[in-house]
Enzyme design. Structure first.
Site, short mmCIF file in Angstrom:
data_model
loop_
_atom_site.label_atom_id
_atom_site.label_comp_id
_atom_site.label_asym_id
_atom_site.label_seq_id
_atom_site.Cartn_x
_atom_site.Cartn_y
_atom_site.Cartn_z
N ASP A 232 -9.45 0.01 0.45
CA ASP A 232 -9.70 1.43 0.70
C ASP A 232 -11.10 1.81 0.23
O ASP A 232 -11.78 1.05 -0.46
CB ASP A 232 -8.67 2.27 -0.05
CG ASP A 232 -7.30 2.19 0.60
OD1 ASP A 232 -7.24 1.99 1.83
OD2 ASP A 232 -6.29 2.30 -0.12
N ARG B 254 9.71 6.61 -2.37
CA ARG B 254 9.98 7.62 -3.39
C ARG B 254 11.42 8.11 -3.33
O ARG B 254 11.93 8.40 -2.25
CB ARG B 254 9.06 8.84 -3.21
CG ARG B 254 7.62 8.50 -3.40
CD ARG B 254 6.88 9.66 -4.05
NE ARG B 254 5.47 9.35 -4.07
CZ ARG B 254 4.64 9.65 -3.07
NH1 ARG B 254 5.08 10.32 -2.03
NH2 ARG B 254 3.38 9.33 -3.15
N ARG C 275 0.82 -1.22 0.00
CA ARG C 275 0.00 0.00 0.00
C ARG C 275 0.85 1.26 0.00
O ARG C 275 0.41 2.31 -0.46
CB ARG C 275 -0.86 0.05 1.27
CG ARG C 275 -1.84 -1.07 1.44
CD ARG C 275 -2.39 -1.08 2.87
NE ARG C 275 -2.97 0.19 3.27
CZ ARG C 275 -4.18 0.59 2.94
NH1 ARG C 275 -4.95 -0.18 2.22
NH2 ARG C 275 -4.64 1.76 3.34
N ARG D 278 -0.42 5.95 16.20
CA ARG D 278 -0.36 7.27 15.57
C ARG D 278 -1.25 8.25 16.31
O ARG D 278 -2.09 7.86 17.13
CB ARG D 278 -0.75 7.20 14.09
CG ARG D 278 -2.14 6.68 13.81
CD ARG D 278 -2.37 6.51 12.29
NE ARG D 278 -3.64 5.87 12.03
CZ ARG D 278 -4.05 5.46 10.84
NH1 ARG D 278 -3.30 5.62 9.77
NH2 ARG D 278 -5.23 4.89 10.68
N GLU E 83 -4.18 6.75 18.77
CA GLU E 83 -4.83 5.55 18.22
C GLU E 83 -4.11 4.29 18.72
O GLU E 83 -2.90 4.18 18.55
CB GLU E 83 -4.76 5.65 16.69
CG GLU E 83 -5.59 4.65 15.96
CD GLU E 83 -5.63 4.99 14.46
OE1 GLU E 83 -5.83 6.17 14.07
OE2 GLU E 83 -5.45 4.04 13.67
N TYR F 169 -8.79 -6.05 3.09
CA TYR F 169 -8.25 -4.74 3.51
C TYR F 169 -8.28 -3.81 2.29
O TYR F 169 -7.29 -3.68 1.58
CB TYR F 169 -6.84 -4.96 4.03
CG TYR F 169 -6.11 -3.75 4.60
CD1 TYR F 169 -6.74 -2.55 4.86
CD2 TYR F 169 -4.76 -3.84 4.89
CE1 TYR F 169 -6.05 -1.48 5.39
CE2 TYR F 169 -4.05 -2.78 5.43
CZ TYR F 169 -4.70 -1.60 5.67
OH TYR F 169 -4.01 -0.53 6.19
N ARG G 102 -8.75 -6.63 13.68
CA ARG G 102 -8.20 -5.62 14.59
C ARG G 102 -9.24 -4.53 14.78
O ARG G 102 -9.96 -4.15 13.85
CB ARG G 102 -6.91 -5.01 14.03
CG ARG G 102 -5.82 -6.02 13.82
CD ARG G 102 -5.31 -6.63 15.10
NE ARG G 102 -4.40 -5.74 15.81
CZ ARG G 102 -3.97 -5.98 17.04
NH1 ARG G 102 -4.36 -7.06 17.71
NH2 ARG G 102 -3.12 -5.14 17.62
#
Ligand code: UDP
Length: 379
Positions: free
Chosen positions: A343, A169, A165, A270, A293, A341, A240
């Site tokens: 998006d 770069r 995912r 996070r 979180e 999973y 989860r």
């Protein structure tokens, strides 16, 4: 079907084809885990189930969601606090140069990272995928412990697809996503999903568990956990769930929407500062809202966020899929129904495709299949 994005899209497509739908959700709001609502004290739009950023390369999906409300341009930025330093994510040229105390140009960095990559021809799990992408030191710093906290297991046990995912770069582009369209709904996701559900052929019942319905239907679309649908008769699939802890600060608390904590010593994964998820809003209140979180194992009744998909889950899923295929009259879909999973844009794409198959079947007197997208195979 539930009133999350997937259920709303299927209902809308069926309704537009002239079919009547009842949408039932046990929560007291539509939009599932995308649900947003304003904080009463500050007016800040809160992502009630954690940060959701819409991004897609699929023009049809973008055109579809754009019809149901105003979308604001948005560019997601994520940082990581680890080892007493703050780094830019996803791993990019700034991250690499800061981490290795260097000043490499893109081609040099690419060559350098290649020297760190162990020769793994076909990465079989998350760890191998990460090592073959960034090598040992970056893996240990940014991925290993975050992943252990997020998923509660060793990264060796997780599918490689979870890491695929994230981009790597060799430029200073720190946009968290690479899709052409990236946007946030001006009035929040719940307004968008409510608009999708606003059709004369759709009845919406909130605060109602599907198990309590006594009416009969021509067909059921089920977006809850497939194990729950079958009364957990073969056992519980692993999921989860997330727990959020709120901190109110004065002024800008993080300086960015999301700060990751990939070190093993910090118990949360996070922090999200919600005002930064709606940068176009005029936040007059000096108070800012930050959520820490924490990821943990779901138990029955938990809000489900991520399918775990360990080897034992895959075997159990296969068994439930077998049951589903012998049960005419039900189609399973969505992140939970198909235990995938995915998006938001992928969920909408699958919902549109599922609805197209279902409309063809239902309008010609046939029963739609249990799955339009096969839930088994590489996660
Ligand atoms: N990940 C990580 N370190 C990070 C960010 C992500 O190891 O700083 C891994 C982790 O396993 C996570 C996955 O990459 O579950 C996908 O990250 P993403 O930010 O896409 O997660 P989401 O927002 O869907 O929870």
């Amino acid at each position: 079907m539930g009133a999350g994005f997937s259920g709303a899209v299927i209902a809308r497509k069926l309704a537009e084809a002239g079919l009547s739908c009842l949408v039932v959700d046990e929560r007291d709001h539509p939009a599932g885990n995308c649900h947003t609502s304003e904080d009463a004290e500050t007016g800040i739009m809160i992502h009630r189930y954690g940060p959701h950023i819409f991004h897609t390369d699929d023009d049809e999906i973008w055109a579809f969601v754009a019809k149901f409300g105003e979308w604001m341009p948005y560019r997601h930025s994520v940082f990581a606090t680890v080892g007493g330093e703050v780094y830019s994510l996803p791993v990019n040229l700034l991250t690499i140069n800061q981490f290795f105390r260097s000043a490499m140009v893109p081609a040099e960095a690419e060559e350098f990272i290649k020297t760190l990559q162990p020769p793994i021809a076909d990465p079989a799990n998350f760890r191998e995928q990460a090592l073959s992408m960034v090598g040992e030191r970056l893996y240990e710093t940014f991925f290993r412990h975050y992943t252990e906290k997020q998923w509660g297991v060793e990264p060796e046990l997780l599918p490689a697809s979870i890491l695929k995912r994230l981009p790597l770069r060799f430029s200073y582009d720190s946009n968290y996503f690479h899709h052409r369209q990236q946007a946030m709904p001006r009035d929040g996701y719940t307004a968008i999903v409510a608009a999708i559900l606003d059709h004369r052929n759709i009845e919406l019942r909130l605060g109602v568990a599907s198990e309590t319905l006594t009416e009969t239907f021509d067909h059921t679309f089920y977006s809850g956990g497939i194990d729950r649908y079958f009364g957990y008769c073969l056992g519980d699939l692993g999921y989860r769930t997330l727990r959020f802890e709120e901190v109110r600060t004065t002024g800008d608390g993080l300086g960015c929407p999301v700060m990751n904590f990939p070190d093993p010593g910090t118990p949360w994964t996070r922090m999200t500062e919600h005002r930064h998820l709606s940068p176009w809003r005029n936040h007059r209140s000096p108070v800012s809202i930050i959520w820490k979180e924490y990821a943990q194992s779901a138990v029955r009744g938990s809000a489900l966020f991520y399918p775990l998909r360990l080897a034992a889950d895959e075997r159990l899923l296969e068994a439930y899929v077998g049951l589903a295929r012998q049960r005419p009259g039900v189609t399973f879909f969505g992140r939970l129904g198909s235990y995938a999973y995915i998006d938001m844009d992928a969920a909408i794409r699958r919902a549109i495709d599922t609805a197209a198959v279902a409309v063809r079947a239902l309008t010609s007197g046939n029963s739609p299949p249990a799955f339009v997208h096969q839930p088994l195979g590489k996660a």
